[in-house]
Design a protein around this motif. Structure first.
Motif, PDB file in Angstrom:
ATOM      1  N   LYS A   1      65.730  37.651  59.350  1.00  0.00           N
ATOM      2  CA  LYS A   1      65.904  36.455  58.537  1.00  0.00           C
ATOM      3  C   LYS A   1      65.770  36.836  57.063  1.00  0.00           C
TER       4      LYS A   1
ATOM      5  N   ARG B   1      67.361  22.173  59.184  1.00  0.00           N
ATOM      6  CA  ARG B   1      67.390  23.496  59.802  1.00  0.00           C
ATOM      7  C   ARG B   1      67.730  24.553  58.758  1.00  0.00           C
TER       8      ARG B   1
ATOM      9  N   HIS C   1      70.785  32.568  65.066  1.00  0.00           N
ATOM     10  CA  HIS C   1      69.848  32.011  66.040  1.00  0.00           C
ATOM     11  C   HIS C   1      68.738  32.985  66.416  1.00  0.00           C
TER      12      HIS C   1
ATOM     13  N   GLY D   1      66.149  33.207  63.755  1.00  0.00           N
ATOM     14  CA  GLY D   1      65.438  31.970  63.445  1.00  0.00           C
ATOM     15  C   GLY D   1      65.829  31.353  62.119  1.00  0.00           C
TER      16      GLY D   1
END
Length: 98
Positions: A4, A28, A77, A80
């Motif tokens: 990430k 999100r 995904h 995260g």
């Protein structure tokens, strides 16, 4: 596994995308953009070209198409949230759409 984006990298990497019409997705860690083309064939052609790039990156968008409009959401995904893959794919999509 893809990492990430860190806060420091995130601001630098996302700035040009946000200036080019991408937006942070509410609720999100993702970015979204809506492309509007001249007709369905142009929209579908864009999606086909984008699919080939996505497959090479092994990173696939969430997208929705109606007639000449393509709505895209990008996130990683398994990381995260947003990663370098999202930035790379968004940048390539913008070049393909111009």
């Amino acid at each position: 596994m893809t990492e990430k984006l860190t806060d420091a990298l995130r601001n630098v990497a996302l700035a040009p995308l946000l200036e080019n019409g991408w937006a942070l997705t509410e609720g999100r860690d993702a970015i979204t953009k809506t492309y509007v083309f001249g007709n369905f064939i142009e929209a579908f052609g864009f999606m086909t070209r984008a699919a080939l790039v996505a497959e090479k990156l092994n990173h696939h968008p969430e997208w929705f198409n109606v007639y000449k409009t393509v709505e895209i959401t990008l996130t990683t995904h398994d990381a995260g949230g947003l990663s370098d893959l999202d930035v790379a794919l968004a940048t390539r999509m913008d070049k393909m759409a111009s």
